[in-house]
Design a protein around this motif. Sequence first.
Motif, mmCIF file in Angstrom:
data_model
loop_
_atom_site.group_PDB
_atom_site.id
_atom_site.type_symbol
_atom_site.label_atom_id
_atom_site.label_comp_id
_atom_site.label_asym_id
_atom_site.label_seq_id
_atom_site.Cartn_x
_atom_site.Cartn_y
_atom_site.Cartn_z
ATOM 1 N N LEU A 87 0.834 -1.198 0.000
ATOM 2 C CA LEU A 87 0.000 0.000 0.000
ATOM 3 C C LEU A 87 0.870 1.250 0.000
ATOM 4 O O LEU A 87 1.962 1.253 0.565
ATOM 5 N N ARG A 129 -5.472 8.702 -7.575
ATOM 6 C CA ARG A 129 -5.081 7.296 -7.451
ATOM 7 C C ARG A 129 -3.586 7.050 -7.698
ATOM 8 O O ARG A 129 -3.165 5.938 -8.027
ATOM 9 N N ASP A 132 -2.598 5.241 -2.505
ATOM 10 C CA ASP A 132 -3.819 4.527 -2.109
ATOM 11 C C ASP A 132 -4.644 5.226 -1.025
ATOM 12 O O ASP A 132 -5.865 5.239 -1.085
ATOM 13 N N TYR A 133 -3.977 5.755 0.009
ATOM 14 C CA TYR A 133 -4.705 6.344 1.144
ATOM 15 C C TYR A 133 -3.996 7.614 1.615
ATOM 16 O O TYR A 133 -2.807 7.797 1.382
ATOM 17 N N GLY A 263 -9.750 6.994 1.669
ATOM 18 C CA GLY A 263 -9.407 6.246 0.464
ATOM 19 C C GLY A 263 -10.626 6.168 -0.441
ATOM 20 O O GLY A 263 -11.521 7.015 -0.366
#
Lengths: 357, 357
Positions: A87, A129, A132-133, A263
Amino acid sequence: MSEQQLKQHRDAIDRIDIEILHLLNQRAQHAREIGEIKGGGIIYRPEREAQVLRRIKEQNPGPLPGESVARLFREIMSECLALEKPLSIAYLGPEGTFSQLATLKHFGHAARTVACSSIDEAFRLVEARALDYVVAPVENSTEGAVGRTLDLMVSTPLKVCGEVVLRIHHHLLRNSAGTDGIRRVYAHAQALAQCHEWLNKNLPADVERVSVASNAEAARLAAEDGSCAAIAGQAAAERFNLLKLAENIEDEPNNTTRFLVLGHQDVGQTGQDKTSLIVSAPNRPGAVHYLLAPIADNGVSMTKFESRPSRAGLWDYVFFIDVEGHHDDPNVAKALQGLMERTSFVKVLGAYPQAVL
Amino acid sequence: MSEQQLKQHRDAIDRIDIEILHLLNQRAQHAREIGEIKGGGIIYRPEREAQVLRRIKEQNPGPLPGESVARLFREIMSECLALEKPLSIAYLGPEGTFSQLATLKHFGHAARTVACSSIDEAFRLVEARALDYVVAPVENSTEGAVGRTLDLMVSTPLKVCGEVVLRIHHHLLRNSAGTDGIRRVYAHAQALAQCHEWLNKNLPADVERVSVASNAEAARLAAEDGSCAAIAGQAAAERFNLLKLAENIEDEPNNTTRFLVLGHQDVGQTGQDKTSLIVSAPNRPGAVHYLLAPIADNGVSMTKFESRPSRAGLWDYVFFIDVEGHHDDPNVAKALQGLMERTSFVKVLGAYPQAVL
C-alpha cells in the motif's frame, strides 16, 4: 548453573521461533488465497484489521504490553498485504511529525509512506489514485493542518475508512542542558496553548513565546540557536537531537490528536464503528437544535460536533459531526434519513472502525 | 460459495493469530528470564540475534520471502528487548538516508533512533554513553561520511559489534514526468560516479552534473527546481515526493553500502564472523607484503584492505583490514599474533557476526 539456565531459555526461544515462523507462513498463505478469491479487488480491509487487533489485545496474556502485540500484528498484516501489493500512503510531512507516526501506527512498516509538502497535495495524490490512502489530522493537531483538512473534506470524493488516535506528549527541548539563558520558546500555536500553565509556572515571564508553522519547525530552530527552546514531541527531539529539559509538559494529561484515513472504499460494520458527516444549516435561532433532533431521537451518540464558516458561500455554516455506529446500523440509518429531511446538504464522509488505541 | 471460502480462510487466520500471540508472549517471558539471570548486564547480543535470523531464513518455507520473515523477527526481538530496556541508536542524519534504513534494518522499530548532524557527533554521543550504539557507513556510501568514519575508528574506544549491508539502488528523480528540460543533475559524487555510464547514454551531453553533500540533499534541491533532477534512493524519493523517471540506474548491479555497528561490548563467536583491524606500516618497498604474510600463512581470508594516509603523523599509512573469522578462532588469533610481531600498531576494532542479508 546460570549458563545452563540461559541455554534452556535460549533453546525454548529457538523452538518457539520455528513455530512462529511456520504460523506466519500459513497465515500469509491464507491471506494470499483470500486475495485470489477476491481476484484483484481491494485487498486492504480496515474493518477486518480492526477486528483482528481488538481480539489480539483482548486476549493478550502478557508479559508483552497490549501496544507491543498490536504493533507486531500490525506489521504481520502489513507484510502479508505487501505479499499481494504494498500500500502507498500520503501524509503531511515533514518526517518526524505526528502525522508520520500516525501513518506508521496504522499501516505498519511494509507500507510505502510518502511525505507531502501540503495536505492539499496529499489529498490530490490519492484522489488521482497515484497513492492509495491519505492520513490527515482532524483534531487537536499541532501541525497546522486541521482547518485545511476540514475544508478539503467538504469537496473530496474520498471516503473516510479509518481513524488513528495518538496520545500526544509535549516536551521542552533545547540543544544544551538547563533552562538558563533561554530567551525564546518556539512551538506551534496549539502547543503553546496546550502548555500555557506549565510555561507560566516554570519559565521566567520575559521569555518570548513565538508560534511557528509546526513543532518540527520549532525544534529545527531550537537546534540552531542555543538561546531558544522548543515545545515538540519525541520524534522531533530525536530528529534534531535535542535534550529534553522537561517531559510531558502539556496542561491536560489526556492530550490526543486524531487523524482520519481516507481512500476510495466503503468499509463494513465491525460492531464498534463511527460515522462522519458534514451537514449545512442556515444561521438562524434554533436551526441547529432542529437539525440535530433526529440524532438524539434515534438514540445515536454524537462524539463530535464542530462548526465552521462555509467557504462555498451557499450556506452560512457547515457542521462536522461524528456519531457512534455505522451508517448501515438501523438507528444510524434512521437518524441520517431524518437529517436529510431537514437540510439540503448532508454528506456522509464514511463509516469506519473506531481506533484501536 | 466464495463467501464461504473467504470465511474459512479468515477463521483459519484467527486461529493462527491466537497461537502466534501466545507464542510471542512465551518468547518474551523467556527473554525476560534471561535478562533476570544476567542481572542488569548487557541485554543486546548481536551474536545471538544473527544466529536467530540465519536460522529463520534457512528454515523459512515461504510464501513469505526471506526478507519479510527476517524483518518480522527483527521486530519481534526488538519488542522483546524493549520489554527490558529500549536501545538508543545514533546515526548520521538527515532522515531519509541509507544510514537510517540501515539502522532500522538492524535494530528494528522498537529501538530509539537519533539522527545526528555529523558522524563525529554520533560517535561522541555513544562514547559518552548518552546513546547505546552508533551505525556508521564504511564502504561505498553516497552520504559523504566514509573517510571520516575511518578516521574516527583510529581513535575511538568503541568496538565494532555488527555490520549491516544494504543493496543500494539509485533512481533518477524529478518533480515532474519526462526528462525534457532537465538542465542539471544533482547527486553525491559517489552516486554520480556509480551512474556515469547510464547518464552518458540517457541524458544529453550538456546536462550539468553537480555533486552535493548527500543524495538526500540532491533530492531536496530537485524538489524545489523543475529544471533539475537528482540521483537518489527510494527513501529520498518518498521523503521529497519525487517521481522516478528511471529506476536502478547504477552501472554496477551489485551495488551495496556497508555499515558498521559500534558499541561498548565484545561479541562472541557465531561460526560466520568477521574481524576488523587497523594496522600501521612504514612507507617503504615490500613493507605491506611483509606485514600481511601472517594473515595468508594462517589460511585467513582477507575481505577488505584499504590504505589511508595517517592523520596522527606517527606512521606513514594506516590500513583498514577485515578478515573472515573471529579473533578468538585459533587461526585468526595466530595471524593477529604474527601481525603484532611485525608492526608497532595493531588495533583490533572488534569481531562480529557477518551481516544477515
